[in-house]
Design a protein around this motif. Structure first.
Motif, PDB file in Angstrom:
ATOM      1  N   ARG A   1      -0.368   5.055  -0.502  1.00 35.22           N
ATOM      2  CA  ARG A   1      -1.669   5.164   0.313  1.00 35.22           C
ATOM      3  C   ARG A   1      -1.215   4.943   1.841  1.00 35.22           C
ATOM      4  O   ARG A   1      -0.051   4.201   1.894  1.00 35.22           O
ATOM      5  CB  ARG A   1      -2.546   3.814   0.098  1.00 35.22           C
ATOM      6  N   ASP A   2      -1.713   5.551   2.619  1.00 37.10           N
ATOM      7  CA  ASP A   2      -1.521   5.386   4.286  1.00 37.10           C
ATOM      8  C   ASP A   2      -2.232   4.441   4.839  1.00 37.10           C
ATOM      9  O   ASP A   2      -2.349   4.541   5.911  1.00 37.10           O
ATOM     10  CB  ASP A   2      -1.525   6.747   5.022  1.00 37.10           C
TER      11      ASP A   2
ATOM     12  N   ALA B   1       0.808  -1.125  -0.060  1.00 37.53           N
ATOM     13  CA  ALA B   1      -0.236  -0.017   0.019  1.00 37.53           C
ATOM     14  C   ALA B   1       0.973   1.139  -0.010  1.00 37.53           C
ATOM     15  O   ALA B   1       0.567   2.359  -0.706  1.00 37.53           O
ATOM     16  CB  ALA B   1      -0.910   0.139   1.104  1.00 37.53           C
TER      17      ALA B   1
END
Length: 320
Positions: A273-274, A268
């Motif tokens: 993306r976090d 991720a």
């Protein structure tokens, strides 16, 4: 509800570092972007990587180029039938002058250890890696020595039906976060390799593109990627499905599920993306599960492919 803060792992520097490492390895390994991405996922997830395929397709070259792209300590161990556990971990040597034993570290004391053709060593030598890979420490003569951080084992092996190989025990295979296969390159990639690599070795011109301190920071930042309770339940449901599948005799262990989540977080983060999405979990599933699931004898006799079983489990397990 307040918005989640943006993690430093997702800034331009993180993505730039990932891109630089990928490009550095791609300058040596032609036409294998997926294998390179998976190797980077395992590196940032603090896991260990098993590269399994027939001889001559670039297994060792992938391991060496990944190690050389990072400015850290690298040791290579060539596994052979006569290799001893002390050749891996180190040995205590008695000094007549001081009348004391002095520990001489083995090649396992490095940030990245290349275990070349790991399944050519016997089970006793292979077991020398169990404590190293799981606990990142070595115990010799009842004294425990911590290993360097970060620590990663990149092991290569030929198929188990190759001459002079020993099958890895299930306990050791389970310590590898991921397993990848190189496969033969596409025609265009092979032509490009013959054109550009016949007169020089590209590995010789590869220089580190990432400092060790930057790598450690990226690893710490990947740990901050969010995993919701719902997504954790989804991973558990997938793991339980592997244990209940009629064609599987040994499914995913709790250790496998933990490493599956860590690999998903790394995937991720690499994709900007976090937080982890179900797509991230599914994307790394073949790499995390293919070497862990043991098929039944009937399934093996019928020629069932373990990766097809993994895809069947994923498609048949909804997220609740």
């Amino acid at each position: 509800m307040s918005a989640q803060p943006t993690l430093p792992s997702l800034d331009a520097s993180f993505r730039s570092n990932c891109q630089r490492v990928s490009e550095a390895v791609q300058s040596v390994i032609t036409g294998k972007p997926e294998a390179i991405t998976n190797a980077l996922v395992v590196l940032l997830a603090q896991g260990h990587l098993l590269v399994e395929d027939v001889p001559g397709v670039g297994k060792t070259m992938l391991a060496k180029s990944l190690a050389r792209s990072v400015d850290c300590t690298v040791h290579r161990i060539q596994f052979t039938p006569d290799l001893l556990p002390s050749d891996v971990t180190g040995v205590s040597v008695y000094s007549p002058q001081t009348h004391e034993f002095t520990f001489h570290p083995g090649p396992i004391f490095a940030n990245i250890v290349i275990a070349d053709e790991i399944n050519r060593a016997n089970a006793k030598t292979q077991s020398a890696l169990l404590e190293c890979m799981e606990e990142q420490q070595v115990t010799v003569d009842s004294i425990t020595h911590p290993l360097q951080r970060p620590f990663m084992v990149v092991a290569t092996q030929n198929p188990v039906d190759s001459e002079g190989t020993f099958a890895l025990p299930e306990a050791q295979r389970d310590r590898f976060m991921g397993r990848i296969s190189m496969g033969y390159p596409a025609r265009d990639a092979e032509v490009s390799m013959l054109t550009s690599h016949h007169s020089h070795q590209p590995l010789e011109s590869l220089v580190p593109v990432l400092r060790q301190v930057d790598l450690q920071m990226m690893i710490e930042q990947v740990n901050l990627v969010t995993v919701t309770e719902r997504l954790g339940a989804y991973v558990v449901d997938l793991g339980r499905a592997t244990r209940q599948h009629p064609q599987v005799s040994l499914g995913a262990s709790p250790r496998a599920l933990l490493q599956w989540v860590r690999a998903s977080k790394s995937y991720a983060a690499i994709n900007g993306r976090d937080h982890v999405l179900p797509e991230d979990v599914r994307a790394v599933a073949p790499m995390v599960l293919s070497h862990r699931l043991i098929l039944t004898r009937r399934a093996l006799a019928d020629g069932v492919d373990v990766e097809n079983v993994v895809q069947e489990i994923i498609s048949g397990t909804p997220i609740s």
